[in-house]
Design a protein around this motif. Structure first.
Motif, mmCIF file in Angstrom:
data_model
loop_
_atom_site.group_PDB
_atom_site.id
_atom_site.type_symbol
_atom_site.label_atom_id
_atom_site.label_comp_id
_atom_site.label_asym_id
_atom_site.label_seq_id
_atom_site.Cartn_x
_atom_site.Cartn_y
_atom_site.Cartn_z
ATOM 1 N N ALA A 41 44.777 22.207 -33.928
ATOM 2 C CA ALA A 41 45.832 21.482 -33.219
ATOM 3 C C ALA A 41 46.806 20.821 -34.186
ATOM 4 O O ALA A 41 47.957 20.577 -33.842
ATOM 5 C CB ALA A 41 45.214 20.418 -32.311
ATOM 6 N N SER A 42 46.335 20.544 -35.400
ATOM 7 C CA SER A 42 47.178 19.880 -36.395
ATOM 8 C C SER A 42 46.867 20.481 -37.764
ATOM 9 O O SER A 42 46.061 19.943 -38.528
ATOM 10 C CB SER A 42 46.903 18.370 -36.393
ATOM 11 N N PRO A 43 47.482 21.601 -38.113
ATOM 12 C CA PRO A 43 47.103 22.333 -39.327
ATOM 13 C C PRO A 43 47.485 21.615 -40.611
ATOM 14 O O PRO A 43 48.401 20.781 -40.637
ATOM 15 C CB PRO A 43 47.874 23.652 -39.187
ATOM 16 N N ARG A 44 46.759 21.942 -41.676
ATOM 17 C CA ARG A 44 47.136 21.492 -43.020
ATOM 18 C C ARG A 44 48.475 22.116 -43.389
ATOM 19 O O ARG A 44 48.751 23.274 -43.081
ATOM 20 C CB ARG A 44 46.083 21.935 -44.036
ATOM 21 N N ILE A 45 49.288 21.329 -44.120
ATOM 22 C CA ILE A 45 50.615 21.815 -44.504
ATOM 23 C C ILE A 45 50.838 21.509 -45.974
ATOM 24 O O ILE A 45 50.567 20.393 -46.443
ATOM 25 C CB ILE A 45 51.724 21.162 -43.654
ATOM 26 N N LEU A 46 51.330 22.501 -46.709
ATOM 27 C CA LEU A 46 51.673 22.348 -48.109
ATOM 28 C C LEU A 46 53.187 22.312 -48.263
ATOM 29 O O LEU A 46 53.911 23.055 -47.599
ATOM 30 C CB LEU A 46 51.118 23.501 -48.944
ATOM 31 N N GLY A 47 53.654 21.439 -49.166
ATOM 32 C CA GLY A 47 55.067 21.403 -49.535
ATOM 33 C C GLY A 47 55.246 22.051 -50.891
ATOM 34 O O GLY A 47 54.827 21.488 -51.918
ATOM 35 N N ALA A 48 55.826 23.240 -50.927
ATOM 36 C CA ALA A 48 55.956 24.005 -52.170
ATOM 37 C C ALA A 48 57.203 23.596 -52.932
ATOM 38 O O ALA A 48 58.305 23.562 -52.358
ATOM 39 C CB ALA A 48 55.993 25.497 -51.863
ATOM 40 N N PRO A 49 57.092 23.288 -54.222
ATOM 41 C CA PRO A 49 58.272 22.910 -55.011
ATOM 42 C C PRO A 49 59.187 24.100 -55.264
ATOM 43 O O PRO A 49 58.777 25.260 -55.140
ATOM 44 C CB PRO A 49 57.659 22.386 -56.314
ATOM 45 N N ASP A 50 60.422 23.802 -55.644
ATOM 46 C CA ASP A 50 61.399 24.863 -55.893
ATOM 47 C C ASP A 50 60.957 25.779 -57.030
ATOM 48 O O ASP A 50 61.224 26.992 -57.007
ATOM 49 C CB ASP A 50 62.769 24.256 -56.227
ATOM 50 N N SER A 51 60.289 25.212 -58.035
ATOM 51 C CA SER A 51 59.845 26.040 -59.157
ATOM 52 C C SER A 51 58.867 27.116 -58.698
ATOM 53 O O SER A 51 58.867 28.234 -59.210
ATOM 54 C CB SER A 51 59.187 25.158 -60.228
ATOM 55 N N PHE A 52 58.036 26.788 -57.717
ATOM 56 C CA PHE A 52 57.103 27.779 -57.181
ATOM 57 C C PHE A 52 57.834 28.802 -56.325
ATOM 58 O O PHE A 52 57.544 30.003 -56.385
ATOM 59 C CB PHE A 52 56.011 27.092 -56.367
ATOM 60 N N LEU A 53 58.784 28.348 -55.523
ATOM 61 C CA LEU A 53 59.525 29.269 -54.660
ATOM 62 C C LEU A 53 60.309 30.283 -55.482
ATOM 63 O O LEU A 53 60.449 31.446 -55.096
ATOM 64 C CB LEU A 53 60.473 28.493 -53.744
ATOM 65 N N LYS A 54 60.809 29.866 -56.635
ATOM 66 C CA LYS A 54 61.589 30.771 -57.475
ATOM 67 C C LYS A 54 60.702 31.783 -58.212
ATOM 68 O O LYS A 54 61.202 32.801 -58.689
ATOM 69 C CB LYS A 54 62.383 29.965 -58.499
ATOM 70 N N SER A 55 59.395 31.496 -58.307
ATOM 71 C CA SER A 55 58.510 32.397 -59.054
ATOM 72 C C SER A 55 58.206 33.683 -58.298
ATOM 73 O O SER A 55 57.736 34.652 -58.887
ATOM 74 C CB SER A 55 57.194 31.681 -59.389
ATOM 75 N N ALA A 56 58.459 33.705 -56.989
ATOM 76 C CA ALA A 56 58.312 34.922 -56.172
ATOM 77 C C ALA A 56 56.921 35.534 -56.278
ATOM 78 O O ALA A 56 56.761 36.732 -56.492
ATOM 79 C CB ALA A 56 59.373 35.944 -56.553
ATOM 80 N N ARG A 57 55.904 34.719 -56.147
ATOM 81 C CA ARG A 57 54.534 35.221 -56.228
ATOM 82 C C ARG A 57 54.005 35.632 -54.859
ATOM 83 O O ARG A 57 54.570 35.299 -53.837
ATOM 84 C CB ARG A 57 53.619 34.144 -56.817
ATOM 85 N N PHE A 58 52.913 36.350 -54.867
ATOM 86 C CA PHE A 58 52.159 36.764 -53.685
ATOM 87 C C PHE A 58 52.884 37.860 -52.906
ATOM 88 O O PHE A 58 54.095 38.016 -52.982
ATOM 89 C CB PHE A 58 51.849 35.572 -52.774
ATOM 90 N N GLN A 59 52.087 38.604 -52.151
ATOM 91 C CA GLN A 59 52.604 39.711 -51.352
ATOM 92 C C GLN A 59 52.755 39.295 -49.897
ATOM 93 O O GLN A 59 52.028 38.428 -49.415
ATOM 94 C CB GLN A 59 51.668 40.920 -51.444
ATOM 95 N N PHE A 60 53.690 39.940 -49.216
ATOM 96 C CA PHE A 60 53.981 39.605 -47.830
ATOM 97 C C PHE A 60 53.675 40.797 -46.932
ATOM 98 O O PHE A 60 53.965 41.943 -47.276
ATOM 99 C CB PHE A 60 55.448 39.207 -47.663
ATOM 100 N N GLU A 61 53.096 40.493 -45.781
ATOM 101 C CA GLU A 61 52.903 41.528 -44.771
ATOM 102 C C GLU A 61 54.178 41.731 -43.970
ATOM 103 O O GLU A 61 54.456 42.836 -43.494
ATOM 104 C CB GLU A 61 51.750 41.151 -43.844
ATOM 105 N N GLY A 62 54.950 40.672 -43.797
ATOM 106 C CA GLY A 62 56.203 40.790 -43.052
ATOM 107 C C GLY A 62 56.967 39.491 -43.070
ATOM 108 O O GLY A 62 56.423 38.413 -43.335
ATOM 109 N N THR A 63 58.267 39.567 -42.806
ATOM 110 C CA THR A 63 59.130 38.388 -42.707
ATOM 111 C C THR A 63 59.985 38.513 -41.464
ATOM 112 O O THR A 63 60.217 39.609 -40.939
ATOM 113 C CB THR A 63 60.033 38.243 -43.946
ATOM 114 N N LEU A 64 60.461 37.382 -40.982
ATOM 115 C CA LEU A 64 61.284 37.371 -39.773
ATOM 116 C C LEU A 64 62.632 38.021 -40.016
ATOM 117 O O LEU A 64 63.195 38.655 -39.126
ATOM 118 C CB LEU A 64 61.464 35.931 -39.280
ATOM 119 N N GLU A 65 63.142 37.878 -41.229
ATOM 120 C CA GLU A 65 64.427 38.470 -41.583
ATOM 121 C C GLU A 65 64.230 39.438 -42.744
ATOM 122 O O GLU A 65 63.347 39.266 -43.572
ATOM 123 C CB GLU A 65 65.428 37.378 -41.989
ATOM 124 N N LYS A 66 65.058 40.446 -42.796
ATOM 125 C CA LYS A 66 64.993 41.422 -43.872
ATOM 126 C C LYS A 66 65.544 40.809 -45.144
ATOM 127 O O LYS A 66 66.623 40.222 -45.152
ATOM 128 C CB LYS A 66 65.780 42.679 -43.504
#
Length: 322
Positions: A41-66
């Motif tokens: 009902a109230s999931p754990r949430i992580l706040g990812a820093p910009d440095s992590f977002l720019k690293s482009a790690r991990f694989q994706f099964e799908g995204t809402l936008e291309k």
């Protein structure tokens, strides 16, 4: 000075120079992985820093936008949605089987509270170590949960040969803060262990069903031959020998078994191929072929047993009954 205040002076352990830290803000909540048997009902949430977002790690099964290169899916977490919803990522397994949501769906936090937070799933990670939480950008995290300070979740990238040494050092020096390190292999194994338990259970049930089906198949073939005892007795009377009858019955049953196995295997492939293409995996063809051969051998064995029973019985009573 900061490292010294935490008892992490580089003079004590120069190996920290080889460690890359990614610090996440954390909102505590319900585990949304397969380790939780209840609807979160109230999931754990992580706040990812910009440095992590720019690293482009991990694989994706799908995204809402291309997403077109050089952009990465992580850029979706930094966007501002028109209706004020906050974009988040979830692991595909957690999203599908625990949250029962799909890409584009919203999850409302504090739905009954004065300040509900609308989270929108814009991306699904593929078999990641983030199966227990949702991920949003640090910018959105600070805006939505301004009362939560500091960092409580970290990703550490270390040389593999120094992992145990660095783990022991950090857990010892940061014991006052409750710092606990879990190798990614162990974390993923804990998720896969639950998944494998479900698969083993269904495999056992499937094996039981196959066993009952095989016994039923043998019974039907045996009864079919026994009901034709008069016909077979007549063939024996006009000159057919046991070898002729055996090959005739086996050919008939082999045709039926072959058609049944082909149609059943085709139906099974139609059912599993879409899931196999979606999530990938290792299709064990040899074990599947082995199961089909077991069914075939069981059917032929039942046919041989029926032929043996018919040829051993007296011919004259069967002819008189005809």
């Amino acid at each position: 000075e900061g490292q010294e205040s935490l008892n992490l002076s580089l003079t004590d352990n120069s190996s920290l120079n080889e460690v890359t830290f990614s610090s996440f803000r954390l909102r505590p909540g319900d585990d949304i992985s397969c380790l939780n048997l209840y609807q979160p009902a109230s999931p754990r949430i992580l706040g990812a820093p910009d440095s992590f977002l720019k690293s482009a790690r991990f694989q994706f099964e799908g995204t809402l936008e291309k997403i077109l290169p050089p952009a990465t899916p992580w850029e979706l977490l930094r966007q501002e949605l028109p209706d004020g919803a906050i974009p988040v990522f979830a692991d595909a397994n957690s999203m599908r089987y625990v949250l029962h949501l799909k890409l584009g769906d919203d999850f409302i936090l504090n739905a009954q509270g004065p300040l509900p937070v609308r989270l929108r799933l814009v991306g699904a990670l593929k078999d990641s170590l983030f199966q227990s939480e949702l991920i949003m950008s640090e910018k959105h995290f600070i805006r939505a949960f301004s009362h939560i300070q500091g960092f409580r979740f970290f990703l550490l990238e270390t040389p593999s040969e120094k992992m145990e040494k660095i783990t022991a050092f950090l857990e010892n020096q940061l014991s006052d803060f409750g710092f606990d390190i879990v190798p990614t292999v162990v974390r993923l194994s804990s998720f896969h262990r639950v998944e494998n338990t479900y698969l083993s259970t269904f495999q056992a049930l499937g094996g039981l069903g196959l066993l009952l089906g095989t016994l039923g198949l043998g019974t039907v073939l045996l009864r079919n031959v026994l009901e034709r005892r008069k016909e077979l007795a007549l063939l024996v009377a006009v000159g057919y020998n046991t070898r002729h009858l055996t090959w005739m019955v086996l050919a008939e049953n082999l045709l039926l078994l072959g058609l049944g196995l082909i149609s059943g295997a085709f139906a099974a492939m139609v059912a599993i191929v879409p899931a196999y293409q979606a999530i990938g995996g290792n299709l064990k063809l040899f074990s599947l072929i082995g199961l089909l051969l077991v069914v075939l051998v069981a059917g032929l064995g039942a046919s041989l047993a029926a032929i043996w029973a018919v040829t051993r019985s007296p011919v004259l009573p069967a002819l008189r009954a005809d």
